[in-house]
Scaffold this motif. Structure first.
Motif, PDB file in Angstrom:
ATOM      1  N   ASP A   1       0.852  -1.188   0.000  1.00 18.00           N
ATOM      2  CA  ASP A   1       0.000   0.000   0.000  1.00 18.00           C
ATOM      3  C   ASP A   1       0.889   1.240   0.000  1.00 18.00           C
ATOM      4  N   SER A   2       0.266   2.401   0.143  1.00 18.08           N
ATOM      5  CA  SER A   2       1.012   3.661   0.050  1.00 18.08           C
ATOM      6  C   SER A   2       2.057   3.790   1.147  1.00 18.08           C
ATOM      7  N   ASN A   3       1.694   3.460   2.376  1.00 15.96           N
ATOM      8  CA  ASN A   3       2.641   3.590   3.474  1.00 15.96           C
ATOM      9  C   ASN A   3       3.802   2.605   3.324  1.00 15.96           C
ATOM     10  N   ALA A   4       3.490   1.373   2.885  1.00 12.12           N
ATOM     11  CA  ALA A   4       4.543   0.382   2.663  1.00 12.12           C
ATOM     12  C   ALA A   4       5.493   0.841   1.566  1.00 12.12           C
ATOM     13  N   THR A   5       4.969   1.527   0.563  1.00  7.08           N
ATOM     14  CA  THR A   5       5.808   2.047  -0.515  1.00  7.08           C
ATOM     15  C   THR A   5       6.807   3.068   0.007  1.00  7.08           C
ATOM     16  N   ILE A   6       6.332   4.012   0.805  1.00  6.89           N
ATOM     17  CA  ILE A   6       7.230   5.024   1.368  1.00  6.89           C
ATOM     18  C   ILE A   6       8.264   4.373   2.277  1.00  6.89           C
ATOM     19  N   ASP A   7       7.830   3.401   3.094  1.00  9.97           N
ATOM     20  CA  ASP A   7       8.770   2.717   3.982  1.00  9.97           C
ATOM     21  C   ASP A   7       9.856   1.994   3.181  1.00  9.97           C
TER      22      ASP A   7
ATOM     23  N   GLU B   1      13.766  13.358   5.373  1.00 14.72           N
ATOM     24  CA  GLU B   1      14.767  13.031   6.394  1.00 14.72           C
ATOM     25  C   GLU B   1      15.713  11.938   5.911  1.00 14.72           C
ATOM     26  N   ALA B   2      15.184  10.966   5.146  1.00 18.44           N
ATOM     27  CA  ALA B   2      16.051   9.913   4.602  1.00 18.44           C
ATOM     28  C   ALA B   2      17.072  10.494   3.634  1.00 18.44           C
ATOM     29  N   LEU B   3      16.652  11.451   2.816  1.00 16.05           N
ATOM     30  CA  LEU B   3      17.583  12.102   1.884  1.00 16.05           C
ATOM     31  C   LEU B   3      18.662  12.872   2.636  1.00 16.05           C
ATOM     32  N   LYS B   4      18.281  13.556   3.687  1.00 17.01           N
ATOM     33  CA  LYS B   4      19.246  14.317   4.475  1.00 17.01           C
ATOM     34  C   LYS B   4      20.266  13.382   5.140  1.00 17.01           C
TER      35      LYS B   4
END
Length: 477
Positions: A118-124, A155-158
């Motif tokens: 789902d959408s949240n799993a995609t972002i994770d 935050e992951a990019l940073k």
């Protein structure tokens, strides 16, 4: 007498201006007859407003300078070749050959993919891959919101940039305006993330005279270390999608790919990045491509847009329909087809193919909602099964053929995706991955209400008139 003379001069000037605009409408390339007629009627009946509307929305142009720069970028990019063996059934060869004619990408073998939950799993999953990145992270989103999921990616990019990973992040200037104009955008830049706003609007009063303001970069591209890429319908946001929360949840589908297909998405990202930022990514594209998996499947990136061949995306949809031998299942939130796509969909059902299409029951665009329903009667008469999803706004753009082939990405079945937006899709041949997509489509159907011929025939006259009236202006959109 003087007033009458001046009035006559104004009328004559307006008539000549009308005539000049009509001649321009007739001479513009790649405009179907219905669109020409519609614009001529508008300009004739509403001389001042019609001319203004045509200048703002009548022509597909991102501006001469942008076109020249993009062409120069594309001409300078190194050519990539398919090193992985792409084993495709003979009956599907023409479909992949058409895809190659659009973007120049050959189908490449040796890929792996999984459909995310789902959408949240995609972002994770994206965050986990960014946290594991060793060399570079490239992201491009049409809509990137500074909400929970959007900030997770920020935050992951940073964190990645702090480790010395090269991070490039691009977002459409209109779709992601809330993020680009927020402190988060500057925070990323200060943390070492290279950021760019795609197709900047600039002065909204001047922009329409330099190119259409509503031509947008609708792509959703993530490439990590040149070997992982994501493709699907999801923007970088929570499923609650606070900018249009009353339609939530937004229901999307995204696949995570590993293998040589990542290089093709890399080329799309590089072309968008270099057309905006003075940075040559050619060296990155000259590196050896990802090693294909011995048991991987063939896939191909399809990149379309207003500077790509006219009608490329509808051609792709139509070819997919005609490639089917048993079954076609489609999900799309926006359906405002041109005449050939509507005919192709009906023809597919008429020739005995089990043809199903799933729309959202509630659409965030009242124009699209009304226009799409004007096509229901013809589709149902041909035997197309129509379902309207009631569990939120079904935003997934997917097409499966015969349980073997999947087309997934950002493109809708509407004129905006066909003519105005930059889109990215992946075409793949794999029964296992397609089975997962097919199962997801069946879940959408289980959460939908079927639409019957009887129900559509029973719609009151005023509703039919409304649907058909809105669809009539479809060629203007």
């Amino acid at each position: 007498m003087t007033i009458l003379f001046h009035y006559s001069l104004v009328n004559l000037a307006l008539m000549l201006l009308d005539l000049a605009v009509i001649v321009r409408i007739m001479l513009r390339p790649h405009r179907d007859p219905a669109s020409r007629i519609a614009w001529i009627v508008v300009v004739t009946l509403l001389p001042v407003l019609g001319i203004l509307a045509y200048l703002l929305f009548g022509e597909v142009s991102i501006g001469r300078r942008r076109v020249e720069r993009l062409r120069a970028v594309l001409a300078g990019l190194p050519k990539i070749h398919a090193d992985g063996a792409a084993v495709i059934l003979e009956r599907q060869e023409n479909l992949f050959r058409l895809g190659q004619s659009i973007s120049g990408f050959q189908p490449v073998g040796g890929n792996k993919a999984r459909l995310l939950a789902d959408s949240n799993a995609t972002i994770d999953a994206m965050v986990a891959d960014i946290d594991a990145a060793k060399d570079h992270v490239h992201l491009l989103f049409y809509i990137w919101l500074p909400d929970n999921n959007g900030r997770k990616v920020i935050e992951a990019l940073k964190r990645a940039a702090a480790r010395g990973v090269t991070c490039r992040a691009m977002a459409d200037d209109l779709g992601s305006r809330s993020l680009i104009r927020s402190a988060h955008w500057q925070d990323m830049r200060q943390a070492g993330v290279r950021v760019a706003n795609g197709l900047p609007i600039g002065n909204p009063l001047v922009r329409p005279f330099m190119g259409r303001i509503d031509l947008r970069n609708h792509r959703k591209i993530v490439v990590i270390d040149d070997r992982i890429t994501y493709c699907g319908s999801q923007n970088c946001a929570d499923p609650e999608f606070l900018v249009k929360a009353k339609y939530a949840p937004w229901v999307d589908a995204v696949m995570r790919f590993e293998g040589p297909i990542a290089r093709q998405n890399q080329v799309l990202f590089a072309s968008d990045w270099m057309s905006r930022i003075d940075e040559d990514l050619g060296e990155l594209l000259r590196r050896p491509p990802p090693v294909p998996a011995s048991d991987g499947f063939p896939a191909q990136v399809i990149g379309t847009g207003p500077t790509v061949r006219f009608s490329a995306m509808p051609e792709m949809f139509e070819a997919a329909l005609f490639a089917a031998r048993r079954e076609v299942v489609i999900s799309t939130p926006y359906y405002v087809p041109d005449e050939t796509l509507q005919i192709a969909l009906c023809t597919t059902a008429y020739r005995g193919i089990d043809t199903t299409i799933i729309f959202p029951a509630r659409n965030d665009s009242w124009i699209v909602s009304a226009a799409s329903r004007s096509y229901y009667a013809s589709l149902l008469e041909a035997g197309v099964k129509i379902h309207e999803y009631v569990g939120g706004l079904l935003h997934t753009k997917s097409l499966t053929i015969d349980g073997e082939v999947t087309l997934i990405g950002s493109a809708n079945m509407d004129r905006r995706s066909f003519d105005l937006n930059y889109e990215n899709n992946i075409l793949l041949f794999d029964p296992t991955v397609t089975a997962a997509m097919r199962q997801r489509q069946m879940e959408y159907i289980a959460g939908s209400k079927p639409v019957s011929k009887e129900a559509v025939a029973a719609w009151p006259i005023y509703r039919q008139l409304w649907h058909n009236s809105v669809a009539t202006v479809g060629p203007l959109l």
